[in-house]
Scaffold this motif. Sequence first.
Motif: not given
Length: 299
Positions: A55, A61, A64
């Motif tokens: 990541v 992230y 998301r």
Amino acid sequence: MTEDGSRPDPATEAFVTHRKLLFTVAYEMLGSAVDAEDVLQETWLRWVGVDLDAVRDRRAYLVRITTRQAIGRLRTLGRRKESYVGPWLPEPLLTAPDVAEDAELADSISMAMMLVLETLGPTERAVFVLREVFDLGYEEIAEAVGKSTAAVRQIAHRARGHVAARRPRGAVSPAEAQAALGAFQRAVETGDLQDLLDLLAPDVVALSDGGGIKQAMPRPTVGAERVARLLAAGVAVWGPVATLERARINGHPALIVRIDGEIDLVVAMRIEEGLITGIYSVRNPEKLTRVERETAVGR
């Protein structure tokens, strides 16, 4: 630090660091704190299975994952709202005073703005919230919603125009907000509606959300005279036994109305050019659990 003084594992530390942001993204997407918390739980379950070494940006992230879960939940909520009894209003949040200092954040979670966001489709809402409120880049948003960057730019432009045509016109000063709130409070406490009438816009709209559990207006009431008569009837019934508290709801001044010590409703307002153009009363007890204690929101 954990209770024993050690640092939490990296996954937990990243999630805790960004939790306030993730909750706010989910809440602005869904208008429901309960569903936002469910989305955060789903985000956590997926996050702990991620290889963190792969990541690049943990914040992006996490946003998301949260966005994708919220879009799915929003589609489910849309079907649920179709059978909702009476008008649907967002779940009100008791927010900290410092939320009002971030004018953009306070505006984005206001009851009036949340209702505007309800007029967007799930993907449009996600794109608007992530771009306009949280200032994410188009590439990040594209990954979150599963669209190309070019498509996201078009969606953002379309959503921005849609919202601009419906959002409250002009900034409201704290003095104007307090004046409107004070007029409403005096009307209830004294039974004299004249001060409030002077602040009602000719096309004012009143919405009341009882969720089929508490008595509420089955449909919107429009127009100063009709809203005034409605308020007069309500004041006659519960005004003499009600206790009113001023509070910061969704970043703005509002009233919490208690009867026999129990919260009966929350009243928020939309104010434009010095006049009240919207009155939003939430009575559904399932939506009032977040006004007893502050909910942390942030960017």
